[in-house]
Motif scaffolding. Structure first.
Motif, PDB file in Angstrom:
ATOM      1  N   GLY A 179       0.772  -1.224   0.000  1.00 29.36           N
ATOM      2  CA  GLY A 179       0.000   0.000   0.000  1.00 29.36           C
ATOM      3  C   GLY A 179       0.806   1.278   0.000  1.00 29.36           C
ATOM      4  O   GLY A 179       0.307   2.330   0.371  1.00 29.36           O
ATOM      5  N   THR A 180       2.070   1.229  -0.391  1.00 29.06           N
ATOM      6  CA  THR A 180       2.852   2.447  -0.469  1.00 29.06           C
ATOM      7  C   THR A 180       3.296   2.670  -1.886  1.00 29.06           C
ATOM      8  O   THR A 180       3.371   1.749  -2.703  1.00 29.06           O
ATOM      9  CB  THR A 180       4.103   2.364   0.436  1.00 29.06           C
ATOM     10  N   GLN A 181       3.643   3.927  -2.193  1.00 31.05           N
ATOM     11  CA  GLN A 181       4.055   4.244  -3.554  1.00 31.05           C
ATOM     12  C   GLN A 181       5.296   3.469  -3.959  1.00 31.05           C
ATOM     13  O   GLN A 181       5.445   3.038  -5.101  1.00 31.05           O
ATOM     14  CB  GLN A 181       4.323   5.748  -3.671  1.00 31.05           C
ATOM     15  N   SER A 182       6.212   3.278  -3.020  1.00 22.21           N
ATOM     16  CA  SER A 182       7.458   2.602  -3.350  1.00 22.21           C
ATOM     17  C   SER A 182       7.326   1.091  -3.349  1.00 22.21           C
ATOM     18  O   SER A 182       8.147   0.392  -3.915  1.00 22.21           O
ATOM     19  CB  SER A 182       8.547   3.009  -2.354  1.00 22.21           C
TER      20      SER A 182
ATOM     21  N   THR B 189      10.177   2.418   6.176  1.00 22.78           N
ATOM     22  CA  THR B 189      10.404   3.807   5.797  1.00 22.78           C
ATOM     23  C   THR B 189       9.979   4.810   6.860  1.00 22.78           C
ATOM     24  O   THR B 189      10.438   5.954   6.839  1.00 22.78           O
ATOM     25  CB  THR B 189       9.657   4.120   4.499  1.00 22.78           C
ATOM     26  N   SER B 190       9.110   4.417   7.768  1.00 16.28           N
ATOM     27  CA  SER B 190       8.575   5.380   8.737  1.00 16.28           C
ATOM     28  C   SER B 190       9.273   5.339  10.082  1.00 16.28           C
ATOM     29  O   SER B 190       9.067   6.219  10.917  1.00 16.28           O
ATOM     30  CB  SER B 190       7.071   5.138   8.941  1.00 16.28           C
TER      31      SER B 190
ATOM     32  N   PHE C   7      17.149  -2.184   9.331  1.00 19.54           N
ATOM     33  CA  PHE C   7      16.229  -1.611   8.359  1.00 19.54           C
ATOM     34  C   PHE C   7      16.846  -1.540   6.962  1.00 19.54           C
ATOM     35  O   PHE C   7      16.152  -1.757   5.961  1.00 19.54           O
ATOM     36  CB  PHE C   7      15.780  -0.219   8.816  1.00 19.54           C
ATOM     37  N   SER C   8      18.140  -1.265   6.861  1.00 23.50           N
ATOM     38  CA  SER C   8      18.766  -1.263   5.536  1.00 23.50           C
ATOM     39  C   SER C   8      18.781  -2.673   4.958  1.00 23.50           C
ATOM     40  O   SER C   8      18.578  -2.861   3.753  1.00 23.50           O
ATOM     41  CB  SER C   8      20.189  -0.696   5.603  1.00 23.50           C
TER      42      SER C   8
ATOM     43  N   LEU D 268      22.050   3.233   1.991  1.00 13.92           N
ATOM     44  CA  LEU D 268      21.426   2.109   1.291  1.00 13.92           C
ATOM     45  C   LEU D 268      19.950   1.984   1.625  1.00 13.92           C
ATOM     46  O   LEU D 268      19.148   1.569   0.772  1.00 13.92           O
ATOM     47  CB  LEU D 268      22.167   0.820   1.621  1.00 13.92           C
ATOM     48  N   LEU D 269      19.570   2.334   2.838  1.00  9.05           N
ATOM     49  CA  LEU D 269      18.152   2.340   3.179  1.00  9.05           C
ATOM     50  C   LEU D 269      17.406   3.320   2.276  1.00  9.05           C
ATOM     51  O   LEU D 269      16.377   2.979   1.680  1.00  9.05           O
ATOM     52  CB  LEU D 269      17.974   2.723   4.647  1.00  9.05           C
TER      53      LEU D 269
END
Length: 294
Positions: free
Chosen positions: A13-16, A23-24, A36-37, A209-210
């Motif tokens: 459900g995200t653009q990416s 991402t948040s 996260f990366s 990189l993230l």
């Protein structure tokens, strides 16, 4: 029970297409940022395994972003439009200039599967033995390998930013099992990161990189949609050589009409037709010396 395979190009459900929890979340420690990366790179890895992704075009577009970052790090003013002009409007015998050389190095780096020979072709001013030595400086996990290559290059050649980033991305890709260089690090790092060492450099690489993996997934989704439309309208093109021309658009960031396998007037008409069909865009906004891309 059956499970639906996730669509890594458009899921969550995200653009990416990257999960929002990646991402948040604001991570500060090396361990958290590394987690996260790694998640973002794993997601990108699944995207790069998809056959419908235009891999050569994606690498070429990412190479342009990396070249722009390297040119900015060197203090030069050229940006995307000027870099495209520098390499696509060259006439026989012309020299591309420093910014053009940077862009050409990145384009050559992503064209062929990773090997010392291929990297030496991309970096003709660097000895192959030196390239091999720098690549060997980065054993370990993917991001650690990339950071160690950066540090090794900068220790021996403090101003060699382009070779450092190309070889670091090569080391990262090899550790992840990718066949080609996928430019990620240069566009994600900041100028202040360029002379960091040890854990500070690793933390900067994880952050870079993230951000770059998220952008690469977003760009993959966009280019996949655009190339699907180009392939759909291709049968409507009647010009001789149109099929070969379409293949060029499917693999290159930008194409000049003079590079197409058609007479000049026919090439310009084909480009105008593709613009009318919404399959390619004119990239310069000029009336002459135009460039086109997906």
């Amino acid at each position: 029970m059956t499970f639906t395979r996730p669509d890594h190009l458009s899921a969550f459900g995200t653009q990416s297409g990257i999960p929002s929890w990646i991402t948040s979340t604001r991570a500060e420690t090396l361990e958290d940022v590394a987690f996260f990366s790694g998640a973002a790179l794993s997601h990108l890895h699944f995207v790069l395994c998809r056959e419908e992704v235009p891999h050569a075009l994606l690498r070429d577009r990412l190479a342009l972003r990396a070249a722009e970052a390297c040119v900015a790090f060197s203090g030069r003013p050229e940006r995307t439009a000027e870099l495209r002009d520098a390499i696509h409007l060259l006439r026989p015998g012309d020299l591309p200039g420093p910014a053009g050389e940077t862009c050409l190095a990145w384009r050559r780096a992503v064209e062929r599967p990773v090997s010392v020979k291929a990297l030496a072709r991309a970096l003709p001013h660097v000895e192959a033995s030196r390239i091999a030595s720098w690549l060997d400086a980065g054993p370990g996990t993917p991001v650690t390998s990339a950071a160690m290559v950066l540090e090794a290059v900068w220790t021996e050649a403090p101003r060699a930013d382009v070779p450092a980033f190309i070889l670091a991305d090569a080391a990262l890709g090899q550790a992840l099992g990718w066949t080609h260089v996928v430019p990620l690090l240069a566009a994600g790092l900041k100028r202040a990161d360029l002379r960091k060492q040890g854990d500070d450099l690793r933390l900067a690489c994880h952050r870079a990189l993230l951000a770059s993996a998220v952008e690469a997934v977003r760009l993959s989704a966009y280019l996949t949609r655009r190339t699907a439309h180009l392939k759909a309208v291709a049968p409507r093109l009647r010009a001789k050589g149109a099929g070969e021309a379409v293949e060029m658009f499917l693999t290159r960031d930008a194409v000049a009409p003079t590079a197409l396998p058609l007479p000049d007037r026919a090439a310009r008409r084909l480009c105008d037709r593709l613009v009318d069909l919404g399959a390619v865009r004119e990239l310069t906004g000029r009336d002459t010396f135009r460039l086109y891309g997906v």
